[in-house]
Write a protein that holds these residues in place. Sequence first.
Motif, short mmCIF file in Angstrom:
data_model
loop_
_atom_site.label_atom_id
_atom_site.label_comp_id
_atom_site.label_asym_id
_atom_site.label_seq_id
_atom_site.Cartn_x
_atom_site.Cartn_y
_atom_site.Cartn_z
N LEU A 100 19.96 12.50 49.64
CA LEU A 100 18.61 12.34 49.10
C LEU A 100 18.16 13.58 48.34
O LEU A 100 17.47 13.48 47.32
N GLU A 101 18.55 14.75 48.81
CA GLU A 101 18.19 15.98 48.10
C GLU A 101 18.81 15.99 46.70
O GLU A 101 18.14 16.35 45.72
N GLU A 102 20.05 15.58 46.59
CA GLU A 102 20.69 15.50 45.27
C GLU A 102 19.97 14.50 44.38
O GLU A 102 19.79 14.73 43.18
N MET A 103 19.55 13.39 44.94
CA MET A 103 18.80 12.39 44.18
C MET A 103 17.46 12.96 43.70
O MET A 103 17.04 12.71 42.56
N CYS A 104 16.81 13.74 44.56
CA CYS A 104 15.53 14.35 44.19
C CYS A 104 15.70 15.37 43.07
O CYS A 104 14.89 15.44 42.14
N LEU A 105 16.73 16.19 43.16
CA LEU A 105 16.97 17.19 42.11
C LEU A 105 17.30 16.51 40.78
O LEU A 105 16.86 16.97 39.72
N ALA A 106 18.03 15.40 40.84
CA ALA A 106 18.31 14.65 39.61
C ALA A 106 17.02 14.08 39.03
O ALA A 106 16.85 14.01 37.81
N PHE A 107 16.10 13.69 39.91
CA PHE A 107 14.82 13.17 39.42
C PHE A 107 14.01 14.27 38.73
O PHE A 107 13.38 14.02 37.70
N VAL A 108 14.03 15.49 39.28
CA VAL A 108 13.31 16.59 38.61
C VAL A 108 13.84 16.78 37.20
O VAL A 108 13.06 16.93 36.24
N ALA A 109 15.15 16.76 37.06
CA ALA A 109 15.76 16.95 35.73
C ALA A 109 15.30 15.87 34.76
O ALA A 109 15.11 16.14 33.57
N GLU A 110 15.12 14.64 35.25
CA GLU A 110 14.61 13.57 34.39
C GLU A 110 13.13 13.74 34.12
O GLU A 110 12.66 13.59 32.98
N ALA A 111 12.36 14.07 35.16
CA ALA A 111 10.90 14.08 35.06
C ALA A 111 10.38 15.13 34.09
O ALA A 111 9.41 14.89 33.37
N ILE A 112 11.00 16.31 34.05
CA ILE A 112 10.43 17.40 33.24
C ILE A 112 10.48 17.09 31.75
O ILE A 112 9.77 17.72 30.96
N GLY A 113 11.28 16.09 31.35
CA GLY A 113 11.33 15.71 29.93
C GLY A 113 10.58 14.43 29.62
O GLY A 113 10.68 13.92 28.50
N SER A 114 9.80 13.91 30.59
CA SER A 114 9.13 12.63 30.40
C SER A 114 7.64 12.76 30.63
O SER A 114 7.18 12.99 31.75
N GLU A 115 6.85 12.58 29.56
CA GLU A 115 5.40 12.60 29.71
C GLU A 115 4.92 11.47 30.61
O GLU A 115 3.99 11.64 31.41
N GLU A 116 5.56 10.32 30.52
CA GLU A 116 5.16 9.18 31.34
C GLU A 116 5.33 9.48 32.83
O GLU A 116 4.44 9.19 33.64
N ILE A 117 6.47 10.08 33.20
CA ILE A 117 6.70 10.38 34.60
C ILE A 117 5.75 11.46 35.09
O ILE A 117 5.14 11.35 36.16
N LEU A 118 5.61 12.54 34.34
CA LEU A 118 4.73 13.63 34.76
C LEU A 118 3.29 13.14 34.93
O LEU A 118 2.59 13.56 35.86
N THR A 119 2.87 12.24 34.06
CA THR A 119 1.53 11.66 34.20
C THR A 119 1.42 10.85 35.48
O THR A 119 0.43 10.95 36.23
N SER A 120 2.44 10.05 35.78
CA SER A 120 2.42 9.22 36.99
C SER A 120 2.42 10.05 38.26
O SER A 120 1.96 9.59 39.31
N LEU A 121 2.92 11.29 38.19
CA LEU A 121 2.96 12.17 39.35
C LEU A 121 1.63 12.87 39.59
O LEU A 121 1.48 13.59 40.58
N GLY A 122 0.69 12.70 38.69
CA GLY A 122 -0.62 13.31 38.85
C GLY A 122 -0.65 14.79 38.53
O GLY A 122 -1.53 15.52 39.01
#
Length: 386
Positions: free
Chosen positions: A56-78
């Motif tokens: 799960l930690e590896e999955m979370c770190l992969a999500f960070v790598a995706e999220a930092i380049g996505s305005e849509e995701i960063l917005t959804s994270l508040g």
Amino acid sequence: MRRLTLPERPDWRDTAQRMGFTFHTAEGTPYWDESAAFAFSLREVEEGIEAPSAELEEMCLAFVAEAIGSEEILTSLGIPRDFWGTIHESWQRGDRNLYGRFDFAYAGTGPAKLLEYNADTPTALFETGVFQWDWLEEQIARGVLPAGSDQYNSVHERLVEAFRHLRGSSAYRLHLACARDSAEDRGTVAYLEDCAKAAGLSTRFLFMDEIGIARDGTFVDLANGEIDVLFKLYPWEWMFREEFGQSVIGSRTQFIEPIWKAVLSTKALLPHLWRMHSGHPNLLPAYFAGQEGDDLGASFVEKPIHSREGANIRIIRDGKPVTETSGPYGGPIMRQKLVEIPDFGGGHVVIGAWMVASQPAGMLIREDSSLITGNLARFVPHVIEP
């Protein structure tokens, strides 16, 4: 996995006071509870808790790598737009994280189910890493537990090692801070300061409201000394809302947890993990409220994406509210499929799996009479049977 009834050490309260565990009782009710313990086989721990935590930690770190380049995701994270660039820079710079805790529903059979990830400011470190281990050694010495009993617990050693390598081989001075109004928070920070000292670091404690800002925007302590590295037991989402937090942007201070951890320290993480890994055995289906494709049916849990200590949670079973908690948190809501929290006769059990420097490090167990684990849930120690 089973619940044992055991005799308490007659002097454990004196031991707790001597060791600095002053919050072993909260609001007149026991927080630490050694009248019982949970026994596990080594296989249950390694395959049921440790291995899923690493994955799960590896999955979370992969999500960070995706999220930092996505305005849509960063917005959804508040996360406010002002901080997006700083988060991106922190991740790209490789700022190291210290610790976090996955909370699981697990009964010893079937896969552990992730309830949430406390990635930014989890407490209960001292109880896990020191007092729980002290309990194990004393109960073995007293003959209450058999020789060869063990514990899934390398929290202390891993924290010391993580502090030692936080900045590679570079020496640094560490400031540590928390808010004034919590004995538990103060105890957690005091313990982390001890770990940092064991790693050979020079440290200084101050409260969050004692941190100053110099004219050039530098964070400073009460002696106007620059804060080079700051451990803050204070949530990023709170700092984002405060004028003080704006000074983080462009600051030379290295924060622990790093600001990229804000991507993970929200329950909005859960719908994204399900989107990326739908059907994963350790995940529960999760969606943002009203999201298209929501297939949770009539039984689910509603959680504000930024809530803490079990506040503002609502459980719906078969279309009817079962229980809910009050609290100060509002904002966007996510929904997660309802999973039954196991009860071994002493209350509903949640397992917390610690990560230190993104590596599995140990676990704790909390019991609560409520289906929703709150801040008064009891800490019950565990043992791996020989």
